[in-house]
Design a protein around this motif. Structure first.
Motif, PDB file in Angstrom:
ATOM      1  N   GLY A   1       0.794  -1.214   0.000  1.00 12.13           N
ATOM      2  CA  GLY A   1       0.000   0.000   0.000  1.00 12.13           C
ATOM      3  C   GLY A   1       0.831   1.270   0.000  1.00 12.13           C
ATOM      4  N   PHE A   2       0.321   2.276  -0.710  1.00  9.65           N
ATOM      5  CA  PHE A   2       0.907   3.614  -0.762  1.00  9.65           C
ATOM      6  C   PHE A   2      -0.225   4.617  -0.557  1.00  9.65           C
ATOM      7  CE2 PHE A   2       3.273   0.824  -3.543  1.00  9.65           C
ATOM      8  CZ  PHE A   2       4.615   1.149  -3.370  1.00  9.65           C
ATOM      9  N   VAL A   3      -0.028   5.614   0.289  1.00 12.84           N
ATOM     10  CA  VAL A   3      -1.016   6.676   0.453  1.00 12.84           C
ATOM     11  C   VAL A   3      -0.444   7.947  -0.152  1.00 12.84           C
ATOM     12  CG1 VAL A   3      -2.529   7.919   2.030  1.00 12.84           C
ATOM     13  CG2 VAL A   3      -1.810   5.584   2.574  1.00 12.84           C
ATOM     14  N   LEU A   4      -1.196   8.551  -1.070  1.00  8.99           N
ATOM     15  CA  LEU A   4      -0.715   9.713  -1.823  1.00  8.99           C
ATOM     16  C   LEU A   4      -1.176  11.020  -1.190  1.00  8.99           C
ATOM     17  CD1 LEU A   4       0.585  11.004  -4.390  1.00  8.99           C
ATOM     18  CD2 LEU A   4      -1.645  10.716  -5.511  1.00  8.99           C
ATOM     19  N   ASN A   5      -0.226  11.907  -0.989  1.00 11.61           N
ATOM     20  CA  ASN A   5      -0.529  13.287  -0.613  1.00 11.61           C
ATOM     21  C   ASN A   5      -0.431  14.130  -1.878  1.00 11.61           C
ATOM     22  OD1 ASN A   5      -0.846  15.200   1.866  1.00 11.61           O
ATOM     23  ND2 ASN A   5       0.671  16.204   0.576  1.00 11.61           N
ATOM     24  N   TYR A   6      -1.571  14.500  -2.432  1.00 13.01           N
ATOM     25  CA  TYR A   6      -1.595  15.266  -3.682  1.00 13.01           C
ATOM     26  C   TYR A   6      -1.992  16.713  -3.420  1.00 13.01           C
ATOM     27  CZ  TYR A   6      -6.646  14.145  -3.440  1.00 13.01           C
ATOM     28  OH  TYR A   6      -7.952  13.993  -3.040  1.00 13.01           O
ATOM     29  N   ARG A   7      -1.730  17.569  -4.394  1.00 13.63           N
ATOM     30  CA  ARG A   7      -2.010  18.990  -4.240  1.00 13.63           C
ATOM     31  C   ARG A   7      -3.511  19.272  -4.312  1.00 13.63           C
ATOM     32  NH1 ARG A   7       2.323  21.053  -8.624  1.00 13.63           N
ATOM     33  NH2 ARG A   7       1.897  18.952  -9.390  1.00 13.63           N
ATOM     34  N   ILE A   8      -3.941  20.218  -3.507  1.00 15.05           N
ATOM     35  CA  ILE A   8      -5.350  20.613  -3.435  1.00 15.05           C
ATOM     36  C   ILE A   8      -5.456  22.124  -3.610  1.00 15.05           C
ATOM     37  CG2 ILE A   8      -6.103  18.632  -2.048  1.00 15.05           C
ATOM     38  CD1 ILE A   8      -5.677  20.323   0.455  1.00 15.05           C
ATOM     39  N   ARG A   9      -6.660  22.651  -3.452  1.00 17.42           N
ATOM     40  CA  ARG A   9      -6.877  24.085  -3.589  1.00 17.42           C
ATOM     41  C   ARG A   9      -5.835  24.879  -2.810  1.00 17.42           C
ATOM     42  NH1 ARG A   9     -12.158  26.913  -1.025  1.00 17.42           N
ATOM     43  NH2 ARG A   9     -10.834  26.693   0.793  1.00 17.42           N
ATOM     44  N   PRO A  10      -5.260  25.940  -3.362  1.00 23.52           N
ATOM     45  CA  PRO A  10      -5.604  26.648  -4.601  1.00 23.52           C
ATOM     46  C   PRO A  10      -5.011  26.047  -5.872  1.00 23.52           C
ATOM     47  CG  PRO A  10      -3.829  27.799  -3.506  1.00 23.52           C
ATOM     48  CD  PRO A  10      -4.210  26.672  -2.600  1.00 23.52           C
ATOM     49  N   ASN A  11      -4.308  24.917  -5.779  1.00 23.97           N
ATOM     50  CA  ASN A  11      -3.854  24.230  -6.989  1.00 23.97           C
ATOM     51  C   ASN A  11      -5.074  23.699  -7.744  1.00 23.97           C
ATOM     52  OD1 ASN A  11      -0.794  24.105  -6.435  1.00 23.97           O
ATOM     53  ND2 ASN A  11      -1.687  23.274  -4.555  1.00 23.97           N
ATOM     54  N   THR A  12      -5.046  23.803  -9.046  1.00 24.64           N
ATOM     55  CA  THR A  12      -6.174  23.355  -9.865  1.00 24.64           C
ATOM     56  C   THR A  12      -5.693  22.369 -10.928  1.00 24.64           C
ATOM     57  OG1 THR A  12      -5.888  25.271 -11.343  1.00 24.64           O
ATOM     58  CG2 THR A  12      -7.472  25.498  -9.523  1.00 24.64           C
ATOM     59  N   TYR A  13      -6.652  21.833 -11.696  1.00 21.44           N
ATOM     60  CA  TYR A  13      -6.308  20.911 -12.772  1.00 21.44           C
ATOM     61  C   TYR A  13      -5.285  21.564 -13.696  1.00 21.44           C
ATOM     62  CZ  TYR A  13      -6.612  17.993 -16.878  1.00 21.44           C
ATOM     63  OH  TYR A  13      -6.287  17.171 -17.921  1.00 21.44           O
ATOM     64  N   PRO A  14      -4.237  20.848 -14.118  1.00 19.22           N
ATOM     65  CA  PRO A  14      -4.050  19.400 -14.016  1.00 19.22           C
ATOM     66  C   PRO A  14      -3.164  18.947 -12.850  1.00 19.22           C
ATOM     67  CG  PRO A  14      -2.479  20.260 -15.585  1.00 19.22           C
ATOM     68  CD  PRO A  14      -3.264  21.443 -15.079  1.00 19.22           C
ATOM     69  N   GLN A  15      -2.856  19.816 -11.908  1.00 23.51           N
ATOM     70  CA  GLN A  15      -1.840  19.483 -10.906  1.00 23.51           C
ATOM     71  C   GLN A  15      -2.175  18.251 -10.052  1.00 23.51           C
ATOM     72  OE1 GLN A  15      -1.419  23.453  -9.224  1.00 23.51           O
ATOM     73  NE2 GLN A  15       0.485  23.766 -10.339  1.00 23.51           N
ATOM     74  N   PRO A  16      -3.395  18.129  -9.490  1.00 23.37           N
ATOM     75  CA  PRO A  16      -3.667  16.899  -8.726  1.00 23.37           C
ATOM     76  C   PRO A  16      -3.572  15.638  -9.585  1.00 23.37           C
ATOM     77  CG  PRO A  16      -5.288  18.594  -8.213  1.00 23.37           C
ATOM     78  CD  PRO A  16      -4.522  19.074  -9.401  1.00 23.37           C
ATOM     79  N   GLN A  17      -4.087  15.708 -10.811  1.00 19.87           N
ATOM     80  CA  GLN A  17      -4.031  14.556 -11.709  1.00 19.87           C
ATOM     81  C   GLN A  17      -2.584  14.242 -12.106  1.00 19.87           C
ATOM     82  OE1 GLN A  17      -6.567  16.655 -11.579  1.00 19.87           O
ATOM     83  NE2 GLN A  17      -8.281  15.221 -11.426  1.00 19.87           N
ATOM     84  N   MET A  18      -1.765  15.256 -12.265  1.00 23.88           N
ATOM     85  CA  MET A  18      -0.346  15.021 -12.552  1.00 23.88           C
ATOM     86  C   MET A  18       0.335  14.327 -11.375  1.00 23.88           C
ATOM     87  SD  MET A  18       0.774  18.568 -14.477  1.00 23.88           S
ATOM     88  CE  MET A  18       2.535  18.184 -14.394  1.00 23.88           C
ATOM     89  N   ASP A  19      -0.065  14.687 -10.162  1.00 23.03           N
ATOM     90  CA  ASP A  19       0.531  14.053  -8.978  1.00 23.03           C
ATOM     91  C   ASP A  19       0.234  12.557  -8.943  1.00 23.03           C
ATOM     92  OD1 ASP A  19       1.467  16.537  -8.205  1.00 23.03           O
ATOM     93  OD2 ASP A  19      -0.151  16.900  -6.761  1.00 23.03           O
ATOM     94  N   LEU A  20      -1.000  12.184  -9.282  1.00 22.50           N
ATOM     95  CA  LEU A  20      -1.336  10.758  -9.316  1.00 22.50           C
ATOM     96  C   LEU A  20      -0.607  10.058 -10.457  1.00 22.50           C
ATOM     97  CD1 LEU A  20      -2.773   8.233  -8.413  1.00 22.50           C
ATOM     98  CD2 LEU A  20      -4.833   9.021  -9.629  1.00 22.50           C
ATOM     99  N   ALA A  21      -0.554  10.694 -11.625  1.00 20.63           N
ATOM    100  CA  ALA A  21       0.179  10.095 -12.746  1.00 20.63           C
ATOM    101  C   ALA A  21       1.645   9.899 -12.372  1.00 20.63           C
ATOM    102  CB  ALA A  21       0.051  10.972 -13.985  1.00 20.63           C
TER     103      ALA A  21
END
Length: 340
Positions: free
Chosen positions: A136-156
């Motif tokens: 298992g891995f738990v991802l800490n991704y960017r949230i507001r005020p960051n907007t698309y595509p930054q959270p999706q890029m973090d998962l990719a």
């Protein structure tokens, strides 16, 4: 708590103990994703800035493969143990994985403005490592005020990283699943069809911030995919076109109308979409259950292997949901993943 609920003392203590284990015996580690290193340092004891919400704060939390690859399974709190025997994955199957376990990346929900890291991250990792034999891995991704595509890029980036380092992690690079709750479900479901263009953006950004290592990075990532091999979606945000969760839409898109269609998952599902498990509750007062029903319909039309379940009671944000009618959803997801 300031909203009248009892303070979650046991989860607080459990998370504090996990951090202690990270610092003192390095059984867990935080892995920064955007600064590529030739040799991964799993035992640095590094603790990221809790207030960070930028590129440097994007990381994976996981068991240190050099100390205890399945540390989540070995430090499980009582809250992750199901109130029924878990038989979806046999002991024989778990033992057969050896150094090629299936991997699962968890994306907590929170409307793209916070992350429910414990109930939609830590506890799910404990459950799936202990009862499913996963890594298992738990991802800490960017949230507001960051907007698309930054959270999706973090998962990719997370998928590319785990796949590229499959040998170090002891996982099967062809069995990398992503599991997300609520807005985290939207993150997983949107990355699944945007993975090609997101990979291009990710590699371009990696080359920009790792100037001294460009050729090695190109060779490392050019032949691997950012596509997840399967999805698990908990009461997910699916649509930004109809019956949508307004907070997730505003926070992710910055209210750019051209992103409504681009990020409405149901409009982009085809036969190449990954196998998908999803569930929601009929009484969900936050994200309408119609999101999951519409997803089910589109997956069926595209002939994608899937299992979408609707339970009568539980509302939203329940995590493992052992106290409501959806208490067996995680067992159903484990069974579904075993068929892949």
């Amino acid at each position: 708590m300031e909203w009248g609920q009892d303070f979650w003392s046991e989860p607080f203590v459990e998370c504090a103990n996990l951090l202690m284990k990270t610092v003192h015996d390095q059984s867990f580690c935080f892995v920064p994703l955007w600064k590529e290193q030739e040799t991964l340092n799993f035992s640095s004891g590094w603790i990221p800035d809790a207030d960070g919400n930028c590129e440097e704060s994007v990381w994976l939390f996981t068991g240190n493969p050099q100390r205890d690859s399945q540390a989540f399974a070995h430090t499980s709190g009582n809250g992750s143990i199901p109130p029924y025997p878990s038989n979806a994955v046999s002991e024989k199957e778990k033992c057969s994985y050896g150094n090629k376990r299936p991997a699962v990346i968890f994306c907590p929900g929170g409307g793209y403005e916070m992350l429910s890291y414990y109930s939609e991250g830590i506890q799910l990792a404990q459950r799936m490592e202990r009862d499913g034999g996963y890594k298992g891995f738990v991802l800490n991704y960017r949230i507001r005020p960051n907007t698309y595509p930054q959270p999706q890029m973090d998962l990719a980036m997370a998928i590319l990283h785990v796949r590229a380092h499959a040998q170090e992690y002891g996982i099967d690079p062809e069995k990398i699943f992503v599991v997300g709750a609520s807005a985290g479900g939207h993150l997983c479901a949107s990355e699944a069809y945007l993975h090609k263009e997101l990979k291009e953006e990710v590699v371009r950004r990696l080359l920009d911030i790792n100037m001294e290592n460009q050729q090695a990075l190109k060779q490392k990532y050019e032949k691997i995919s950012a596509r997840p091999d399967a999805l698990g979606l908990l009461y997910p945000v699916i649509s930004f076109s109809e019956d949508y969760h307004e907070g997730s839409y505003i926070n992710l898109t910055g209210e750019k109308p051209e992103l409504k269609e681009k990020l409405s998952i149901e409009l982009h599902i085809d036969r190449h979409y990954p196998p998908t498990y999803a569930f929601a509750n009929e009484d969900d007062g936050c994200v309408p259950v119609s999101n999951t029903i519409r997803l089910d319909q589109k997956l069926e039309e595209a002939n994608v292997k899937h299992l979408c379940q609707v339970y009568p009671q539980g509302d939203h944000g329940i995590g493992l949901g052992y106290g409501c009618s959806a208490k067996e959803w995680s067992e159903e997801m484990l069974k579904f993943f075993q068929t892949l």
